[in-house]
Design an enzyme around this catalytic site. Sequence first.
Site, PDB file in Angstrom:
ATOM      1  N   HIS A  15       0.852  -1.186   0.000  1.00 14.95           N
ATOM      2  CA  HIS A  15       0.000   0.000   0.000  1.00 14.95           C
ATOM      3  C   HIS A  15       0.889   1.239   0.000  1.00 14.95           C
ATOM      4  O   HIS A  15       1.905   1.278   0.665  1.00 14.95           O
ATOM      5  CB  HIS A  15      -0.972   0.011   1.182  1.00 14.95           C
ATOM      6  CG  HIS A  15      -0.325  -0.170   2.517  1.00 14.95           C
ATOM      7  ND1 HIS A  15       0.150  -1.391   2.967  1.00 14.95           N
ATOM      8  CD2 HIS A  15      -0.064   0.711   3.517  1.00 14.95           C
ATOM      9  CE1 HIS A  15       0.662  -1.244   4.175  1.00 14.95           C
ATOM     10  NE2 HIS A  15       0.553   0.029   4.540  1.00 14.95           N
ATOM     11  N   GLN A  16       0.492   2.202  -0.802  1.00 19.69           N
ATOM     12  CA  GLN A  16       1.234   3.462  -0.885  1.00 19.69           C
ATOM     13  C   GLN A  16       0.469   4.551  -0.142  1.00 19.69           C
ATOM     14  O   GLN A  16      -0.703   4.783  -0.416  1.00 19.69           O
ATOM     15  CB  GLN A  16       1.444   3.879  -2.335  1.00 19.69           C
ATOM     16  CG  GLN A  16       2.088   5.253  -2.457  1.00 19.69           C
ATOM     17  CD  GLN A  16       2.952   5.374  -3.672  1.00 19.69           C
ATOM     18  OE1 GLN A  16       4.082   4.938  -3.653  1.00 19.69           O
ATOM     19  NE2 GLN A  16       2.408   5.949  -4.724  1.00 19.69           N
TER      20      GLN A  16
END
Length: 176
Positions: free
Chosen positions: A131-132
């Site tokens: 996840h960014q």
Amino acid sequence: MSGADAWERLWSPHRMAYLRGENKPRHDDAGDECPFCVAPGADPATSLVVARGETVFAVLNLYPYNAGHLMVCPYRHLADYTQLDPAEVAELGAFTQRAMTVLRSVSGAQGFNVGMNQGAVGGAGVAGHLHQHVVPRWGGDANFITVIGGTKVIPQLLRDTRKLLADEWAKQDSAS
């Protein structure tokens, strides 16, 4: 004076769930426990999903560093950036750009912290699912409460923030 000493206190008991590890999978192969695998199939109002793409989606962080803290996640349960295929890399980048545009439009964000922590050793809270983070920033957003008190004040309920961002995201999608 609010206690036995002269300190004023701003309580944020909701953070205790994060500190205790609630809603975090116990291992990298989380299966049904992975919050990023569960979120896209849940009701947007409760899952905090802001937008859905073909290969990735944007979701509000349940334990935000700042108001509007979004995460861009692939639908596939992958732990490492190098595991993404070219379509996922492209859409992850495009969603990150759109998240920044939406946050600027809705909140007047003056800057951003954008990045991802790879693996538990790299600081990932949910290490098994890439996840960014897209964290909006404003001048003075790290004031005395944050620096001295170790407390972050979030001025809006997450579901209200989700609706605001989702509406703007859809508006920008229809305009392009």
